[in-house]
Design an enzyme around this catalytic site. Sequence first.
Site, short mmCIF file in Angstrom:
data_model
loop_
_atom_site.label_atom_id
_atom_site.label_comp_id
_atom_site.label_asym_id
_atom_site.label_seq_id
_atom_site.Cartn_x
_atom_site.Cartn_y
_atom_site.Cartn_z
N ASP B 165 21.97 -22.66 -36.52
CA ASP B 165 20.99 -21.79 -37.18
C ASP B 165 20.28 -20.90 -36.19
O ASP B 165 20.05 -19.73 -36.44
CB ASP B 165 19.97 -22.63 -37.94
CG ASP B 165 18.88 -21.75 -38.50
OD1 ASP B 165 19.18 -20.95 -39.38
OD2 ASP B 165 17.74 -21.84 -38.01
N LYS B 191 17.16 -26.88 -41.08
CA LYS B 191 16.19 -27.43 -40.14
C LYS B 191 15.37 -28.55 -40.78
O LYS B 191 15.11 -29.59 -40.16
CB LYS B 191 15.28 -26.31 -39.62
CG LYS B 191 15.98 -25.47 -38.56
CD LYS B 191 15.13 -24.30 -38.10
CE LYS B 191 14.99 -23.28 -39.21
NZ LYS B 191 14.40 -22.01 -38.77
#
Lengths: 430, 430
Positions: B165, B191
């Site tokens: 990410d 996350k």
Amino acid sequence: MAESHDAVDVIRTKRDGHPLDDDQIDWVVDAYTRGAVADEQMSALAMAILIRGMDRREIARWTAAMIASGERMDFSSLSRPTSDKHSTGGVGDKITLPLAPLVAACGVAVPQLSGRGLGHTGGTLDKLESIPGWQASLSKEAMMEQLESVGVVVCAAGSGLAPADKKLYALRDVTGTVEAIPLIASSIMSKKIAEGTGSLVLDVKVGSGAFMKELDDARELAETMVALGEDAGVHTVALLTDMSTPLGLTAGNALEVRESVEVLAGGGPGDVVELTLALAREMLIGAGRSDVDPAEKLADGSAMDVWRAMIAAQGGDPDGTLPVARESEVLRADSDGVLSRLDALSVGVAAWRLGAGRARQGEAVQAGAGVEIHAKHGDPVRAGEPLLTLHTDTPERFERALAALQDAVDIHADAPPARDVVIDRVPATT
Amino acid sequence: MAESHDAVDVIRTKRDGHPLDDDQIDWVVDAYTRGAVADEQMSALAMAILIRGMDRREIARWTAAMIASGERMDFSSLSRPTSDKHSTGGVGDKITLPLAPLVAACGVAVPQLSGRGLGHTGGTLDKLESIPGWQASLSKEAMMEQLESVGVVVCAAGSGLAPADKKLYALRDVTGTVEAIPLIASSIMSKKIAEGTGSLVLDVKVGSGAFMKELDDARELAETMVALGEDAGVHTVALLTDMSTPLGLTAGNALEVRESVEVLAGGGPGDVVELTLALAREMLIGAGRSDVDPAEKLADGSAMDVWRAMIAAQGGDPDGTLPVARESEVLRADSDGVLSRLDALSVGVAAWRLGAGRARQGEAVQAGAGVEIHAKHGDPVRAGEPLLTLHTDTPERFERALAALQDAVDIHADAPPARDVVIDRVPATT
């Protein structure tokens, strides 16, 4: 240096379906060439262009910006008008070889800056390089001199023409953005316009062996390129031509040179002769010499004379022996009937796998490798008769080449009418 | 190493509007993280995803692949259930500061891995760092210990969570591909899921100061993220909340800490209290503790006690003096009437320009800089009365901050009804 635009703003504009303005286009092409726009930014923009499209003004401006990224040639000092031809690529497409000297024999200079092949379609330079001694690289001075003295030159394009296109094409190749008609059209036309030809004929192929599989896509590409040529002041016309089956009876480098010489000698396969003459007539119209009949120049040997002079001027021996592959294998008919389909892509991939083409830029090709075709659409065949002969220097290649040909041929009781070689003509509309 | 897939094939699949299969997604995310898929390939894919979209299965798989690119935390050994909150970012959004200790005071552990701000929305860590001595970086062991002893930790996310990410977000930022809901949702949720929280509440903001300007877009993002959470086994709910005007009466780092402490002391602006309680109730439901009333824990001082323990545990002095900017300037009403609009984006940009935010990662921020708000929607004002006070250490910033506020305020004879702070609730549907 402070940049006049922001790459993300330009990308967002196209991403959201809006046209890019002239300043944005000029900036992004120039900044990409300079390295101020990064590859990952240009690939995102290319994807947005592929999906959202571009209007005629945008494509013309994009093409002009690519031309402006490099040098531009000028043939206006020649004593003859100039015309060039571009083909979108096909299987057995050796047309440049007889066509360029034929048109020169008709009094029109032909400056053909060509490329090498990649994938299943051959490159004109690869074919000519099978002639012993022939050189593809010429200085600009040598090129101009040969154009004046012989009337035709087929040579490698220098790196100075449209460098933005070269960089962008390499990027599109690895980012799934090749198939964008605005980018295909501007890539082809930026090089041809920068090359400086006075008129241009486009051979846009359609069918399994062509880049464009569908007629509608081929027509859109043809119309886009014709408009670009006209917008740049180059008289441009396109022919849509069949690439569902290979052109002529050969696919490969030396094999195609041999067939081209047959055409120049007044023989050769009917489809190759027909397309050569059709394109020659268009080039003569574009150059203002429609009074000349190319069929006569083919019949009276003057096209062959120019061919020999052209090969000799670039160091080749027109009487030299062409290379022959060391090994061959024959594919035979498995039934009696009429050949109703011979697939262009399959034959192209087979020739490629035999060594006639390359998978990556810079790879060597085999001069003698390729496929000879013994039966074309509508020909009667008998079980056990040879249909194709495969040639290569490296016999371990036969297996994968034969695999490519597994579904290449249909034999039925009868065949549908053959498609016309020339499907349609796309002239300028403005 | 031979790759199991080809990047161009994956790009073409999405480009042509088809769903990516699980193998393609797993491969492309992993290969990008390893560097086997290049930036220019991933940016073309991101653009195709932005324009073509992704279905629920694709987004869930993409998120799982991003989680799999790094480590995953686990709080199951804690004696309490865990809950976390994520806000998509707004102006004056200090809610984490009172909310996290409040929920901990209700018996639910809150592991808040936060980030620093970029652009006009502030970052929770930047705000807390204005407290003398407070440290954002904790070892995993210190974090677990504090979660057990204090019940709450707000600290910097380690680089080990979802490294794919991190790499992809930096790429999207420069390639015009930030605004893709599947990629926004998977970025946030990868996350939060990797962080290991047992339940999650999303504060999806909508309005001028938010990333999502339109309610429909905010709702789509919220629904996408809630579905992702549920698919990953994390109880998830979203609130759609108003960000057309700033939250509370301050935008800036130390300014927002001061306001948060007021809320923890039982005071503070009504909208901040309302949103803090609404989010706290959702977090308690998610953690199975809906029996506890957070309003009580705010009123009885237990939330403040946790706040003080949390600040002290991370080296901060809860009684320390907060920094104050060296210079200030007042913006006054130019007419009598009722304040009918105070634009969130304008205030956010002004605070940013005063030094409260950063334009690039790694830049320092001013602890004391920001904007104090003296009148909110619906308040009567008189010409010459202070509306906003601007604070900065560097007075040359006033000019551009004031420019951002030029059209920020409307004063009319009357004001439309104020929008609700909480616009809607988006629960899991499956």
